[in-house]
Design a protein around this motif. Sequence first.
Motif, PDB file in Angstrom:
ATOM      1  N   ARG A  31      19.196  26.702 -36.628  1.00  9.71           N
ATOM      2  CA  ARG A  31      20.714  27.351 -37.140  1.00  9.71           C
ATOM      3  C   ARG A  31      21.694  26.593 -36.811  1.00  9.71           C
ATOM      4  O   ARG A  31      22.830  26.453 -37.388  1.00  9.71           O
ATOM      5  CB  ARG A  31      20.847  28.869 -36.630  1.00  9.71           C
ATOM      6  CG  ARG A  31      19.972  29.894 -36.922  1.00  9.71           C
ATOM      7  CD  ARG A  31      20.020  31.062 -36.352  1.00  9.71           C
ATOM      8  NE  ARG A  31      19.127  32.091 -36.966  1.00  9.71           N
ATOM      9  CZ  ARG A  31      19.290  32.681 -38.108  1.00  9.71           C
ATOM     10  NH1 ARG A  31      19.952  32.570 -38.968  1.00  9.71           N
ATOM     11  NH2 ARG A  31      18.134  33.589 -38.327  1.00  9.71           N
ATOM     12  N   GLU A  32      21.807  25.903 -35.547  1.00  9.94           N
ATOM     13  CA  GLU A  32      22.600  24.697 -35.367  1.00  9.94           C
ATOM     14  C   GLU A  32      22.606  23.683 -35.984  1.00  9.94           C
ATOM     15  O   GLU A  32      23.460  22.877 -36.415  1.00  9.94           O
ATOM     16  CB  GLU A  32      22.550  24.225 -33.689  1.00  9.94           C
ATOM     17  CG  GLU A  32      22.485  25.496 -32.802  1.00  9.94           C
ATOM     18  CD  GLU A  32      23.906  26.141 -32.601  1.00  9.94           C
ATOM     19  OE1 GLU A  32      24.985  25.013 -32.667  1.00  9.94           O
ATOM     20  OE2 GLU A  32      24.214  27.330 -32.491  1.00  9.94           O
ATOM     21  N   LYS A  35      23.861  22.984 -39.756  1.00  3.28           N
ATOM     22  CA  LYS A  35      25.297  22.950 -39.830  1.00  3.28           C
ATOM     23  C   LYS A  35      25.707  21.528 -39.748  1.00  3.28           C
ATOM     24  O   LYS A  35      26.964  21.079 -40.146  1.00  3.28           O
ATOM     25  CB  LYS A  35      25.952  23.680 -38.621  1.00  3.28           C
ATOM     26  CG  LYS A  35      25.883  25.008 -38.413  1.00  3.28           C
ATOM     27  CD  LYS A  35      26.338  25.519 -37.081  1.00  3.28           C
ATOM     28  CE  LYS A  35      26.039  27.082 -36.694  1.00  3.28           C
ATOM     29  NZ  LYS A  35      26.548  27.490 -35.456  1.00  3.28           N
ATOM     30  N   LYS A 127      18.382  22.491 -45.230  1.00  4.38           N
ATOM     31  CA  LYS A 127      19.745  22.239 -45.794  1.00  4.38           C
ATOM     32  C   LYS A 127      19.320  22.093 -47.241  1.00  4.38           C
ATOM     33  O   LYS A 127      20.663  22.425 -48.177  1.00  4.38           O
ATOM     34  CB  LYS A 127      20.294  21.082 -45.123  1.00  4.38           C
ATOM     35  CG  LYS A 127      21.149  21.225 -43.854  1.00  4.38           C
ATOM     36  CD  LYS A 127      21.201  19.863 -42.988  1.00  4.38           C
ATOM     37  CE  LYS A 127      22.172  18.975 -43.854  1.00  4.38           C
ATOM     38  NZ  LYS A 127      23.715  19.393 -43.951  1.00  4.38           N
TER      39      LYS A 127
END
Length: 262
Positions: A31-32, A35, A127
Amino acid sequence: MTPNEFWAVIAHARQRATPNSEPSMLDALYRELVKLPNQELYAWYGLQDSYMDLADTPKLFAAAVLINGGSSDDRFTDFTAWLVVQGKTVYESALANPDSLAQIDLPFDNAEWEFCGYIAGDAYEGKQYLDQLRPEKPAGRALRSRYPQRADLETQVERICMDTALHRPFRPTAAAVNLDDHILQIEILQRIRQTGPIRDFWSALPESGERQALRRRLAANLNRDTRKTAATLQRTLPQLWQKRTAWEEARSAEHPHRGPER
């Protein structure tokens, strides 16, 4: 990306993850990392790979043997992946004094986190799935036109993209209590699978010369105990030996018919 930014990603993930759980840490790191722009993701992996490589010292190999009840080349690589995601303070302390690992809550026999070593590549894959399912892309537009009233659509898309990127088998969530929920999740999965070939993360990494230069720069700022081990593990890492012995004795007391596993 700077080393401090690298460690900040791990710190944020650790705040979210369940202690001593690789699956939970994988979720939190993913989740980090999703980004990050691609170049930052490459840089993050370069730092992770370098820090894992710099942990290859005789005493840390001995620590891996004590913590995991044995080791090998591949297993030690997985141990260094575990070590790095324990965060900056634990990592740097362990490099300077491997016996300092006795001071933390250790997952004995379970500190070989292979999949954490691949997490940057998995996030890169995720992604791409997320990108294909954005509202302006054909697959994303079709999905939203089919389910215009689903308030949980974005959450479902993110979850199934993550599970697919982390190579987990598809299972409907507990919230999928009716057929419509189940069909939605399967359709998201099918659209992910129909996105076609995805770009390969590993082929886009910097050349080996650049990686070696990075390791030299990082090593210059690290205190590393690279001395050889003593004749026995007990003398090499006395605190860690004592903690392992106490853990084995407690385990034997709980399971009297199970012998020591060292």
